[in-house]
Scaffold this motif. Structure first.
Motif, short mmCIF file in Angstrom:
data_model
loop_
_atom_site.label_atom_id
_atom_site.label_comp_id
_atom_site.label_asym_id
_atom_site.label_seq_id
_atom_site.Cartn_x
_atom_site.Cartn_y
_atom_site.Cartn_z
N UNK A 59 0.85 -1.21 0.00
CA UNK A 59 0.00 0.00 0.00
C UNK A 59 0.88 1.25 0.00
N UNK A 60 0.43 2.29 -0.68
CA UNK A 60 1.22 3.53 -0.70
C UNK A 60 1.43 4.08 0.71
N UNK A 61 0.50 3.79 1.59
CA UNK A 61 0.63 4.27 2.97
C UNK A 61 1.78 3.58 3.70
N UNK A 62 2.27 2.44 3.16
CA UNK A 62 3.34 1.69 3.82
C UNK A 62 4.73 2.09 3.33
N UNK A 63 4.81 3.00 2.36
CA UNK A 63 6.12 3.45 1.88
C UNK A 63 6.86 4.13 3.03
N UNK A 64 8.12 3.77 3.21
CA UNK A 64 8.92 4.34 4.30
C UNK A 64 9.09 5.84 4.04
N UNK A 83 13.24 7.08 -4.56
CA UNK A 83 13.80 6.37 -3.41
C UNK A 83 12.86 6.51 -2.22
N UNK A 84 12.76 5.45 -1.44
CA UNK A 84 12.02 5.57 -0.18
C UNK A 84 12.99 5.94 0.94
N UNK A 85 12.49 5.97 2.17
CA UNK A 85 13.33 6.35 3.30
C UNK A 85 14.46 5.38 3.58
#
Length: 657
Positions: free
Chosen positions: A524-529, A602-604
């Motif tokens: 889910x997009x909400x789970x992206x770091x 890039x994510x966190x």
């Protein structure tokens, strides 16, 4: 400059120096592997990648979660290894050690060329080459590196080459006198040919080893200072050499190396004490230049270069003041500088009366014979062939490659160096911290080894991070392992927590249970770091992401690589979901769906996030492309190449700089 009539004599002296060093280290030409605790096997692995993927040298997936190929290591030694192996049929290990043995034998010869060319004295040049072959000042000045039983008379250059894997550094030091030779000629002669030679030689040093590049920069400025002219020429040559080599040494890589300088050889950061020490060093340089103002330019250079090259390691070892990153490793550069100064002093001593000269020559000859025999005996005890197939490092690599094909693993200790000699599996680590582009990945590896501040949650935290970085297995050397480093503070933390996949010779491979073996997940997009963790215990920003990785209700995603720089992802998803690819994020990654470009970022955690916007079946084409930085470097390199060709055509013209 050597007079034309003495070139035959110079050639014979060069041959004598080469054969002397060949007699000392000849065994190195015949070994495939030795001393696996060094990073030599990792460098051979990069050579293997060059050999297998010469047509696609863009993305390097084997180390540290993946990286641009230029981040893996400077390319000269791996490229030479791959080329020699392909041309001769030698194994990569034999090719690698043959190149290093040749560079070791040639080092005193190139030093002889430079010293003789500038001083105009074959005698001074030969003294420098002979001293570089048979005397090692580093253990005399630095007790911490002395090697039993030879103590202060040990061959430090050979020891560092074979035992510590300082092959690229040694190669750079062999090329360094050639760069100096052409630099001085460019300043003095001002011909296009001398400028072209200096540009090519300087680029070769920089693309061999970063330490050699630092010594080159310092030495170049000191050459101009000794000549009291030529600073614009040095600046022009330096800029052109960098532009020519910039595809392999782009600004982003230089920034990464500066940012991660602390990761190898201790911390390096801005501090008043370092700046004060550099100020004193600059003032001392000015004083030496003034005191030797009436001496020949080469003697001024030798004294100032020795001052700087001694200051870098001695300040680090003796005063714990780090003037440059990894200052302790400049011990070999110090040796080269000191023998040039010694050669000047020896030449002066031999201007004494004939009787004194005779005594000095006999004493030097006797000492040289003794040292040569001692060095050869030491080399034979040091260069011991290893049957790699019998080692636990090889067994780990073979088992993972055979039983976990394509899956990422955390290979620990010196086994990480050997792993990609055998396996194409990607690693979470690999031991090349100074050029690893993802800082979070480095934090994770450090946490796995040390468990710092995790206490009873050590195993839990480690498993959390291994899932977040797509790691399917981890090798752990126990107390009885023959692995050299044994890097885990608590080697038993996974016992009874993770399933044992393989165990032998004191080493264990544990599995890390995960929903998929793929490095691509629909989340889910909400789970992206959302942000980079502060440290390894800052789990909060990554918790939703790891929960999504474990959520069987989410669709799977297959990731198929058709080459190191191209992959296809196939899944079924909705527009409210994204694809996480557990590969290091980089601005050059591009992705399309049915020819339509999709956002890549890039994510966190520093890993890739794709937003296909699909509703249903989704096939993503992922490839590593180019950036404005890449194009700038390529165009700049091409322009310098054109300039070098023009210089060859107009080699007799004189420039005024």
């Amino acid at each position: 400059m050597i007079r034309p009539g003495r070139r035959v004599q110079a050639s014979l002296l060069s041959l004598a120096l080469f054969l002397l060093n060949l007699w000392i280290c000849g065994r190195l030409f015949r070994v495939e592997f030795t001393h696996l605790e060094s990073n030599a096997a990792a460098l051979i692995s990069i050579g293997r990648f060059f050999q297998q993927h010469w047509h696609d040298l863009r993305w390097f997936p084997w180390f540290d979660g993946g990286m641009p190929i230029e981040n893996a290591y400077q390319p000269v030694l791996p490229a030479l290894t791959a080329a020699l192996s392909s041309i001769t049929g030698l194994s990569l290990g034999r090719a690698f050690h043959s190149i290093l043995a040749f560079a070791y034998c040639l080092g005193p010869v190139t030093l002889f060329w430079f010293v003789a060319d500038w001083s105009g004295s074959l005698k001074t040049g030969f003294f420098a080459g002979l001293a570089y072959s048979l005397v090692s000042p580093a253990p005399m000045l630095i007790p911490a590196i002395r090697i039993h039983p030879l103590d202060i008379w040990a061959p430090q250059r050979l020891y560092n080459l074979v035992y510590y894997g300082e092959g690229p550094h040694n190669l750079a030091l062999t090329l360094l006198p050639i760069a100096f030779l052409f630099l001085r000629r460019a300043i003095v002669r001002r011909t296009p040919a001398s400028f072209a030679g200096a540009i090519v030689a300087c680029a070769a040093v920089a693309l061999s080893n970063a330490l050699g590049a630092m010594s080159l920069a310092i030495g170049s400025l000191l050459i101009a200072l000794a000549l009291r002219r030529g600073f614009p020429a040095v600046a022009l040559i330096g800029a052109a050499a960098w532009l020519w080599s910039s595809p392999w040494l782009p600004p982003s890589l230089i920034a990464t190396m500066r940012r991660t300088a602390f990761s190898a050889g201790g911390f390096f950061h801005d501090e008043p004490l370092r700046y004060a020490a550099l100020g004193i060093l600059l003032a001392t340089t000015a004083l030496v230049a003034w005191a030797l103002r009436k001496r020949p330019p080469f003697e001024r250079f030798a004294a100032m270069f020795a001052l700087w090259m001694c200051a870098l390691p001695l300040a680090d070892f003796g005063l714990h003041v780090t003037l440059v990153p990894q200052g302790t490793r400049y011990q070999l550069d110090m040796e080269m500088a000191l023998v040039m100064l010694v050669a000047c002093l020896a030449t002066m001593a031999l201007r004494s009366p004939r009787a004194v000269q005779a005594v000095l020559i006999v004493a030097l000859a006797a000492g040289a014979v003794h040292q040569a025999r001692a060095y050869r005996a030491f080399a034979r005890s040091l260069i011991v062939p290893v049957d790699i197939s019998r080692t636990v490092e090889y067994k780990i690599a073979s088992w993972v490659s055979r039983n976990l094909p394509g899956q990422r693993a955390m290979i620990s200790g010196d086994a990480a160096y050997v792993f990609n000699l055998v396996s194409d599996n990607p690693q979470l680590s690999a031991g090349h911290e100074p050029t690893a582009p993802n800082f979070v990945q480095q934090i994770v590896v450090y946490a796995l080894y040390t468990g710092m501040n995790a206490g009873a949650r050590d195993a839990e935290v480690c498993i959390f991070w291994m899932k977040a970085f797509g790691t399917q297995a981890i090798s752990v050397p126990g107390l009885n392992s023959t692995e050299f480093y044994k890097p885990f503070v608590n080697a038993n933390k996974f016992e009874g927590v993770l399933p044992v996949l393989w165990r032998a010779d004191g080493d264990t491979i544990y599995g890390v249970p995960q929903r998929s073996h793929s490095l691509a997940y629909v989340i889910p997009k909400a789970a992206i770091v959302p942000r980079q963790p502060v440290n390894s215990l800052d789990l909060d920003p990554t918790r939703a992401y790891v929960r999504a990785l474990d959520d069987n209700a989410l669709p799977g995603a297959s990731l198929q690589w058709s080459g190191p720089s191209h992959a296809t992802i196939q899944t079924n998803m909705t527009p409210t979901e994204a694809i996480s690819v557990q590969v290091t994020g980089d601005a050059a990654w591009r992705a399309t769906v049915d020819g339509r470009k999709i956002p890549v970022r890039r994510d966190g955690l520093g890993q890739l996030i794709l937003d296909p916007g699909c509703n249903g079946n989704c096939v993503v084409d992922l490839h590593y492309g180019t950036t404005p930085e890449v194009w700038f470097c390529r165009v700049s390199s091409a322009l310098v190449t054109l300039a070098l060709l023009l210089a060859a055509a107009f080699r007799k013209v004189r420039w005024h700089l």
